[in-house]
Design a protein around this motif. Structure first.
Motif, PDB file in Angstrom:
ATOM      1  N   UNK A 189      37.323  -6.673  23.303  1.00 62.41           N
ATOM      2  CA  UNK A 189      36.189  -7.184  22.531  1.00 62.41           C
ATOM      3  C   UNK A 189      36.736  -7.774  21.234  1.00 62.41           C
ATOM      4  N   UNK A 190      36.188  -8.910  20.826  1.00 60.75           N
ATOM      5  CA  UNK A 190      36.589  -9.526  19.561  1.00 60.75           C
ATOM      6  C   UNK A 190      35.346  -9.786  18.717  1.00 60.75           C
ATOM      7  N   UNK A 191      35.372  -9.330  17.480  1.00 62.41           N
ATOM      8  CA  UNK A 191      34.340  -9.674  16.510  1.00 62.41           C
ATOM      9  C   UNK A 191      34.877 -10.857  15.714  1.00 62.41           C
ATOM     10  N   UNK A 192      34.231 -12.002  15.843  1.00 60.78           N
ATOM     11  CA  UNK A 192      34.745 -13.180  15.159  1.00 60.78           C
ATOM     12  C   UNK A 192      33.620 -13.872  14.399  1.00 60.78           C
ATOM     13  N   UNK A 193      34.001 -14.576  13.343  1.00 63.94           N
ATOM     14  CA  UNK A 193      33.018 -15.283  12.537  1.00 63.94           C
ATOM     15  C   UNK A 193      33.692 -15.860  11.311  1.00 63.94           C
ATOM     16  N   UNK A 194      32.916 -16.104  10.263  1.00 64.52           N
ATOM     17  CA  UNK A 194      33.460 -16.697   9.045  1.00 64.52           C
ATOM     18  C   UNK A 194      32.589 -16.316   7.853  1.00 64.52           C
ATOM     19  N   UNK A 195      33.223 -16.294   6.683  1.00 66.79           N
ATOM     20  CA  UNK A 195      32.513 -15.879   5.469  1.00 66.79           C
ATOM     21  C   UNK A 195      32.889 -16.781   4.299  1.00 66.79           C
ATOM     22  N   UNK A 196      31.936 -16.959   3.398  1.00 64.13           N
ATOM     23  CA  UNK A 196      32.157 -17.734   2.166  1.00 64.13           C
ATOM     24  C   UNK A 196      31.278 -17.158   1.072  1.00 64.13           C
ATOM     25  N   UNK A 197      31.848 -16.997  -0.113  1.00 57.46           N
ATOM     26  CA  UNK A 197      31.072 -16.494  -1.243  1.00 57.46           C
ATOM     27  C   UNK A 197      30.750 -17.624  -2.215  1.00 57.46           C
ATOM     28  N   UNK A 198      29.679 -17.436  -2.970  1.00 54.41           N
ATOM     29  CA  UNK A 198      29.437 -18.312  -4.117  1.00 54.41           C
ATOM     30  C   UNK A 198      30.067 -17.670  -5.341  1.00 54.41           C
ATOM     31  N   UNK A 199      30.696 -18.481  -6.172  1.00 55.21           N
ATOM     32  CA  UNK A 199      31.261 -17.994  -7.429  1.00 55.21           C
ATOM     33  C   UNK A 199      31.393 -19.160  -8.381  1.00 55.21           C
TER      34      UNK A 199
END
Length: 366
Positions: A189-199
């Motif tokens: 099983x693979x948990x995959x995705x992407x993230x980006x923060x505001x700063x």
């Protein structure tokens, strides 16, 4: 650890989202289908000194309130977004994950990690009485793979742990890497995705880098997907979509040839005909490249197919998380029942650093 390699196509069996629509998949589904505007004025005390007074933020996202006080004192925003999305994915998936913690991998797409953490740590070294007079607890945040590592630590995931830096195409690059882990037997099983923060740091970097092409407000968030091989995604698991193919190309000045070649490669590799495609999701990229992308896809598939995919402009420019949110928007259509049986959706993602990527998802899987 190496499992038996499998040849079947990977399947998305669950997903989660932390977005400007709110925390949780349900908030994303209702918000993206309604086209809710998420822009808001920035709190001058919390976000002082930025080039713009508005952004598309995750509402009410205070780390200690969302994740608790333990372990969050020095956690940065992008790590908190990713840890929260993985938490929700594991909680909402229930018994769908057939793999053990040792057989579960995590792949997270990003741009640079946390630009704010990197700049704050560097500034402390330069402004202190000595270069080494810095807070050591902040050092992990300045490393690009901090968020992925913290996700694994928080949720006891002991399989391969990978960070993919790819700008707007990071979500599809992570998806491609995840399919490789499954196909080679490195994970079940693979948990995959992407993230980006505001700063504030990211806002200034974007302001100076894009110049006249900058138009969209900045957004933030994280979308995560649970991938399993089709051989493990049983009838009871009710797979949400099959990842038929993912391809990428590089370009210099003109995007059109690279995007056209990427589309052809995806259709060929996924054994997909033009008639099978029911929707095309374009990257929320403004400026010349956005116009070129839209023109190529309209010429290939027609304006009607592009109009079927929910527009992502309402959550702003989420950069690394944008392609993952595009996938989430198509899964939202499927949840509402607006997907024909066996239909294929195409996701196009273009980054202005010279990368274009396309993915084909086949709905539904039974």
């Amino acid at each position: 650890m190496t499992l038996t390699a499998v040849a079947t196509k990977p399947v998305i069996t669950a997903w989660s989202a932390v977005s400007p629509f709110g925390i949780g998949k349900d908030a994303f589904v209702s918000g993206v289908l309604a086209g809710t505007d998420t822009s808001s004025a920035l709190d001058a005390e919390e976000w002082s000194g930025g080039p713009d007074g508005h952004a598309c933020l995750v509402p009410g996202f205070a780390l200690r309130e969302v994740l608790g006080k333990k372990g969050t004192r020095s956690m940065d925003r992008v790590t908190g977004l990713a840890v929260t999305a993985v938490r929700d994915l594991l909680r909402d998936s229930g018994d769908l994950r057939t793999a053990s913690d040792e057989e579960t991998a995590l792949v997270l797409g990003t741009t640079t990690g946390s630009a704010q953490s990197m700049m704050d740590f560097t500034r402390a070294s330069m402004e202190g009485d000595r270069p080494f007079y810095v807070d050591p607890s902040l050092m992990p945040n300045a490393v690009m793979n901090c968020a992925a590592g913290q996700c694994a630590i928080w949720h006891s995931l002991k399989g391969p742990n990978t960070t993919i830096a790819g700008g707007r195409a990071a979500g599809l690059s992570a998806l491609s890497y995840a399919t490789g882990l499954l196909g080679s037997g490195r994970a079940r099983t693979v948990l995959c995705g992407a993230a980006e923060e505001f700063s504030t740091a990211r806002a200034w970097l974007d302001h100076h880098r894009r110049g006249a092409d900058s138009g969209a407000l900045l957004g933030e968030g994280c979308a995560m997907f649970m991938l399993e091989s089709g051989s493990f995604a049983t009838e009871e698991s009710r797979g949400l979509a099959e990842v038929a193919a993912v391809e990428s190309r590089v370009f210099f000045d003109d995007l059109r040839d690279a995007l056209g070649g990427c589309i052809d490669a995806v259709l060929e590799r996924g054994e997909i005909s033009r008639e099978d495609v029911f929707a095309v999701s374009t990257s929320p990229l403004t400026g010349t490249l956005g116009e070129q992308e839209h023109a190529v896809l309209t010429d290939r598939f027609g304006a009607e197919l592009l109009g079927r995919a929910p527009a992502m402009s309402s959550i702003g420019d989420t950069t690394a998380a944008s392609a993952a949110f595009q996938i989430g928007s198509l899964l939202s259509l499927a949840e509402r029942g607006d997907v024909p049986a066996g239909g294929v959706a195409l996701v196009s993602s273009v980054d202005d650093n010279g990368v274009v990527s396309c993915a084909a998802l086949r709905f539904p899987v039974r």
